[in-house]
Design an enzyme around this catalytic site. Sequence first.
Site, PDB file in Angstrom:
ATOM      1  N   ARG A 122       0.808  -1.220   0.000  1.00  0.00           N
ATOM      2  CA  ARG A 122       0.000   0.000   0.000  1.00  0.00           C
ATOM      3  C   ARG A 122       0.844   1.274   0.000  1.00  0.00           C
ATOM      4  O   ARG A 122       0.295   2.371  -0.083  1.00  0.00           O
ATOM      5  CB  ARG A 122      -0.958  -0.012   1.190  1.00  0.00           C
ATOM      6  CG  ARG A 122      -2.070  -1.052   0.987  1.00  0.00           C
ATOM      7  CD  ARG A 122      -3.165  -1.033   2.037  1.00  0.00           C
ATOM      8  NE  ARG A 122      -3.295   0.215   2.751  1.00  0.00           N
ATOM      9  CZ  ARG A 122      -3.388   0.324   4.079  1.00  0.00           C
ATOM     10  NH1 ARG A 122      -3.348  -0.742   4.845  1.00  0.00           N
ATOM     11  NH2 ARG A 122      -3.510   1.498   4.650  1.00  0.00           N
ATOM     12  N   ASN A 123       2.156   1.145   0.101  1.00  0.00           N
ATOM     13  CA  ASN A 123       3.003   2.335   0.029  1.00  0.00           C
ATOM     14  C   ASN A 123       2.930   2.881  -1.390  1.00  0.00           C
ATOM     15  O   ASN A 123       3.022   2.133  -2.360  1.00  0.00           O
ATOM     16  CB  ASN A 123       4.443   1.997   0.415  1.00  0.00           C
ATOM     17  CG  ASN A 123       5.257   3.246   0.656  1.00  0.00           C
ATOM     18  OD1 ASN A 123       5.479   4.040  -0.257  1.00  0.00           O
ATOM     19  ND2 ASN A 123       5.701   3.435   1.885  1.00  0.00           N
ATOM     20  N   GLN A 124       2.775   4.182  -1.516  1.00  0.00           N
ATOM     21  CA  GLN A 124       2.557   4.816  -2.815  1.00  0.00           C
ATOM     22  C   GLN A 124       3.844   5.324  -3.469  1.00  0.00           C
ATOM     23  O   GLN A 124       3.804   5.978  -4.503  1.00  0.00           O
ATOM     24  CB  GLN A 124       1.572   5.971  -2.651  1.00  0.00           C
ATOM     25  CG  GLN A 124       0.216   5.493  -2.169  1.00  0.00           C
ATOM     26  CD  GLN A 124      -0.714   6.635  -1.804  1.00  0.00           C
ATOM     27  OE1 GLN A 124      -0.289   7.677  -1.313  1.00  0.00           O
ATOM     28  NE2 GLN A 124      -1.990   6.436  -2.051  1.00  0.00           N
TER      29      GLN A 124
END
Length: 167
Positions: free
Chosen positions: A44-46
Site C-alpha cells: 500500500r506504500n505509494q
Amino acid sequence: MTPASDALKRSFPPVVDDRTRVLLLGSLPGEASLERGQYYAHPRNQFWRLVGAAAEIDLISLAYEDRLEALLDARIGLWDVVASARRRGSLDAAIRDHSPNALPDLAAALPELRAVGFNGGTSARLGMPALAQSGRALLPLPSSSPAYTLPFERKLEAWMALKSFLD
C-alpha cells in the site's frame, strides 16, 4: 533473546550512480521492506506510483531490480536518513536511538546531484539539517506511507516538483 521487533534495524545501501540528479531519502525501511530486503515493499506504500509519475515511468509493472535500474536510468537515487535505529513496527514516531547515514558524504560524491527529496516529515526533520550546506535544492515531500492519509492526488502534486530537476 530480543524479539525481532526490538532488534536494531538498519537501512539498505544507497542506490545511486554518477548520473544521479535527484536523491530521494526515506527515514528507515518499514517491516515489510526489511523482511523482503527491498525499498518500499509494503503493497500500500505509494512510493513507486509517485516517483514513477514524476519520472514518467511505469514502475509498478516492473520487478524490483528492474525498478531500481529504471530509477537510475531516470537519474534518481534512493537512500534513508537513518542508518540504524530501534523501532517497534514501521511508524517513524517509534524510531529510537537512531544513528544517521553519512548524507553529506554521499551528496558530495554525486557530481550531477541537483536536488534531495525527503519522503515524509521524519526524513525531512532529520535529513535537511545534515544537507543544509550542500548547495542542493532540498524538497520536503508528503510521505508515501499508507499511514499518512493525505489523498494521493495531493501527494502527487508535491512529488511532481521532482520533474524539473530531472530534465
